[in-house]
Write an enzyme that holds these catalytic residues in place. Structure first.
Site, PDB file in Angstrom:
ATOM      1  N   GLY A  45      51.060 -19.577 -47.286  1.00 16.21           N
ATOM      2  CA  GLY A  45      50.209 -19.648 -48.566  1.00 16.21           C
ATOM      3  C   GLY A  45      49.976 -21.005 -49.006  1.00 16.21           C
ATOM      4  N   GLN A  50      48.269 -27.461 -55.604  1.00 15.34           N
ATOM      5  CA  GLN A  50      49.202 -28.024 -54.473  1.00 15.34           C
ATOM      6  C   GLN A  50      48.333 -28.928 -53.691  1.00 15.34           C
ATOM      7  OE1 GLN A  50      50.812 -24.075 -52.550  1.00 15.34           O
ATOM      8  NE2 GLN A  50      52.603 -25.701 -52.490  1.00 15.34           N
ATOM      9  N   CYS A  88      58.070 -23.759 -49.635  1.00 21.61           N
ATOM     10  CA  CYS A  88      57.036 -24.231 -50.606  1.00 21.61           C
ATOM     11  C   CYS A  88      56.452 -25.570 -49.628  1.00 21.61           C
ATOM     12  CB  CYS A  88      57.177 -24.219 -51.900  1.00 21.61           C
ATOM     13  SG  CYS A  88      55.985 -24.752 -52.943  1.00 21.61           S
ATOM     14  N   LEU A  89      55.133 -25.725 -49.461  1.00 22.47           N
ATOM     15  CA  LEU A  89      54.697 -26.817 -48.767  1.00 22.47           C
ATOM     16  C   LEU A  89      55.008 -28.186 -49.940  1.00 22.47           C
ATOM     17  CD1 LEU A  89      51.500 -25.604 -46.936  1.00 22.47           C
ATOM     18  CD2 LEU A  89      53.890 -25.981 -46.241  1.00 22.47           C
ATOM     19  N   HIS A 130      54.716 -15.740 -55.125  1.00 23.02           N
ATOM     20  CA  HIS A 130      55.020 -17.225 -55.346  1.00 23.02           C
ATOM     21  C   HIS A 130      53.775 -18.130 -55.596  1.00 23.02           C
ATOM     22  CE1 HIS A 130      57.037 -20.985 -53.191  1.00 23.02           C
ATOM     23  NE2 HIS A 130      55.845 -21.288 -53.211  1.00 23.02           N
ATOM     24  N   GLU A 131      52.654 -17.748 -54.956  1.00 22.05           N
ATOM     25  CA  GLU A 131      51.417 -18.342 -55.122  1.00 22.05           C
ATOM     26  C   GLU A 131      50.873 -18.481 -56.503  1.00 22.05           C
ATOM     27  OE1 GLU A 131      50.702 -20.814 -53.072  1.00 22.05           O
ATOM     28  OE2 GLU A 131      52.209 -19.983 -51.407  1.00 22.05           O
ATOM     29  N   HIS A 134      52.183 -20.550 -59.179  1.00 25.85           N
ATOM     30  CA  HIS A 134      51.752 -21.993 -59.210  1.00 25.85           C
ATOM     31  C   HIS A 134      50.649 -22.111 -60.007  1.00 25.85           C
ATOM     32  CE1 HIS A 134      53.758 -24.212 -55.710  1.00 25.85           C
ATOM     33  NE2 HIS A 134      53.434 -23.206 -54.960  1.00 25.85           N
TER      34      HIS A 134
END
Ligand SMILES: [Zn+2]
Length: 148
Positions: A45, A50, A88-89, A130-131, A134
């Site tokens: 994701g 991000q 998480c990236l 999660h996304e 963000h």
């Protein structure tokens, strides 16, 4: 070329803006570039903030199935609360156990401009939550703290 923005860059904690024209060329290009970047980092994701874009857009790719979520609205969270490790990236190498409901119903616009409703569970439901966080400037470290 886009780059992944990592914590504690303040853009990660800002509220994202809706996308007025989801089928605009600039948005198409952003989706293409984000897809390439997500795959290059083996992510499942990636959200627009991000990569430095304060827009309500995220991608999820699980089992080679790519879904693009534009202007998403979570309509329902249900199912049992499940604790699972998330990464998480924007936090390279960090994994934290997070408790989230197992099911989600979400309304969103896809890359063709079509408004859709998706009911998901398991890993997809978790990635969506999660996304989606963000886009509201909420990071998984905050969810982890809230669990304790
Ligand atoms: Zn993340």
């Amino acid at each position: 070329m886009l780059q992944i923005i990592t914590y504690p860059n303040p853009i990660l904690t800002k509220q994202c803006q809706p996308i007025n024209k989801p089928t605009d060329l600039q948005i198409k290009q952003l989706i293409t570039d984000m897809t390439t970047l997500m795959r290059a980092h083996d992510g499942i994701g990636l959200a627009a903030p991000q990569v430095g874009h304060n827009l309500q857009l995220f991608l999820i790719e699980i089992d080679h199935q790519l879904t693009v979520f534009i202007n998403p609205e979570i309509q329902k969270l249900s199912g049992k609360e499940v604790r699972l490790e998330e990464g998480c990236l924007s936090f390279p190498g960090k994994y934290l156990p997070i408790i989230r409901p197992n099911k989600v119903k979400i309304k969103f616009t896809d890359q063709t401009g079509e408004r859709k409703i998706l009911k998901a569970d398991g890993l997809l439901a978790r990635a969506i939550q999660h996304e989606f966080d963000h886009l509201n400037g909420i990071l998984f470290i905050e969810r982890a703290e809230a669990n304790n």
